[in-house]
Scaffold this motif. Structure first.
Motif, PDB file in Angstrom:
ATOM      1  N   UNK A   1       0.826  -1.210   0.000  1.00 15.10           N
ATOM      2  CA  UNK A   1       0.000   0.000   0.000  1.00 15.10           C
ATOM      3  C   UNK A   1       0.857   1.256   0.000  1.00 15.10           C
ATOM      4  N   UNK A   2       1.928   1.232   0.737  1.00 11.47           N
ATOM      5  CA  UNK A   2       2.788   2.412   0.847  1.00 11.47           C
ATOM      6  C   UNK A   2       3.525   2.704  -0.463  1.00 11.47           C
ATOM      7  N   UNK A   3       3.935   1.663  -1.156  1.00 16.95           N
ATOM      8  CA  UNK A   3       4.737   1.849  -2.371  1.00 16.95           C
ATOM      9  C   UNK A   3       3.911   1.746  -3.652  1.00 16.95           C
ATOM     10  N   UNK A   4       2.695   1.208  -3.536  1.00 23.78           N
ATOM     11  CA  UNK A   4       1.872   0.993  -4.729  1.00 23.78           C
ATOM     12  C   UNK A   4       0.607   1.809  -4.742  1.00 23.78           C
ATOM     13  N   UNK A   5      -0.449   1.232  -4.218  1.00 27.69           N
ATOM     14  CA  UNK A   5      -1.767   1.864  -4.300  1.00 27.69           C
ATOM     15  C   UNK A   5      -1.840   3.240  -3.632  1.00 27.69           C
ATOM     16  N   UNK A   6      -1.325   3.324  -2.429  1.00 22.76           N
ATOM     17  CA  UNK A   6      -1.323   4.567  -1.631  1.00 22.76           C
ATOM     18  C   UNK A   6      -2.705   5.010  -1.145  1.00 22.76           C
ATOM     19  N   UNK A   7      -3.762   4.388  -1.613  1.00 24.39           N
ATOM     20  CA  UNK A   7      -5.111   4.673  -1.104  1.00 24.39           C
ATOM     21  C   UNK A   7      -6.000   3.449  -1.294  1.00 24.39           C
ATOM     22  N   UNK A   8      -6.979   3.321  -0.403  1.00 25.82           N
ATOM     23  CA  UNK A   8      -7.922   2.203  -0.452  1.00 25.82           C
ATOM     24  C   UNK A   8      -9.324   2.754  -0.226  1.00 25.82           C
ATOM     25  N   UNK A   9     -10.261   2.341  -1.068  1.00 29.05           N
ATOM     26  CA  UNK A   9     -11.650   2.796  -0.932  1.00 29.05           C
ATOM     27  C   UNK A   9     -12.509   1.817  -0.144  1.00 29.05           C
TER      28      UNK A   9
END
Length: 226
Positions: A66-74
């Protein structure tokens, strides 16, 4: 389009949900210990890696992604579950703890890692069971499983209160009988009135829109009990 994390995506409801979200154009991170079934789908909107939510190293792996890729989650759907169906006196404390490691502590660990990547409009949906609902029908052999499913109901209510100013929203769905491998383990030979795909579609729709009307709520999604 939403960025959606689904745990327990190798079979049953989680597997069907991953495909439904992906087919609708959403980005899906499908997590499960056995990554092969969802990886073999080969959908361009599905990312996956082997993930055991009871292992701290795998929780760290999710945070790194999450920190290096998506950076956000819905949307986070806490769908993974572990079931032991044994008489209480025959259930070892190790078996009891293993159920809680997945169904309670694992849910807490995943949620804790994902929350910093969610905004006020985001939605955490946890899949519970009618067996965890106070006053519902109870069945012998499910002391560990059903009590763990009761715990996540209370956790959901507490999280909604704690994060009510900043979000996201938290809701929990107590499912009745759905025709899955886990149901067969709990009630061998029982034929459920609801298919995994039917329930997956319901949970997907609720995950996308339910936070507009609900927060900190338990919804009983059951046309029958168990």
């Amino acid at each position: 389009m939403a960025k959606v994390i689904i745990t327990g995506a190798s079979r049953g409801i989680g597997f069907e949900m991953a495909k439904l979200f992906a087919d609708a154009g959403h980005s899906v991170l499908a997590l499960s210990r056995n990554v092969a079934p969802i990886a073999e789908v080969g959908h361009k909107n599905i990312e996956s890696f082997s993930f055991d939510l009871a292992q701290p190293t795998d929780i760290d792996k999710l945070e790194h992604f999450l920190r290096t890729g998506w950076k956000e989650v819905d949307i986070l759907i806490n769908n993974a579950g572990k079931l032991v169906n044994k008489p209480f006196l025959e259930t070892t404390m190790a078996e009891f703890k293993a159920v809680y490691d997945v169904n309670v502590f694992g849910v807490a660990a995943v949620t804790k890692v994902v929350l910093p990547f969610m905004n006020k409009a985001a939605h955490v949906v946890t899949v519970s069971s009618m067996g965890g609902v106070q006053g519902s029908a109870k069945f012998p052999g499910l002391s560990a499983y059903s009590s763990s499913k009761g715990a996540v109901i209370t956790m959901t209510e507490l999280w909604a209160e704690e994060f009510k100013e900043t979000g996201p929203s938290f809701n929990v769905l107590a499912l009745g009988a759905v025709q899955t491998e886990m149901l067969e383990e709990a009630f061998p030979g029982y034929q459920a009135p609801v298919t995994a795909t039917q329930m997956a579609r319901y949970i997907m729709d609720f995950s996308l829109t339910g936070q507009q009307l609900y927060n900190g709520k338990l919804l009983q999604v059951s046309s029958s009990t168990p």
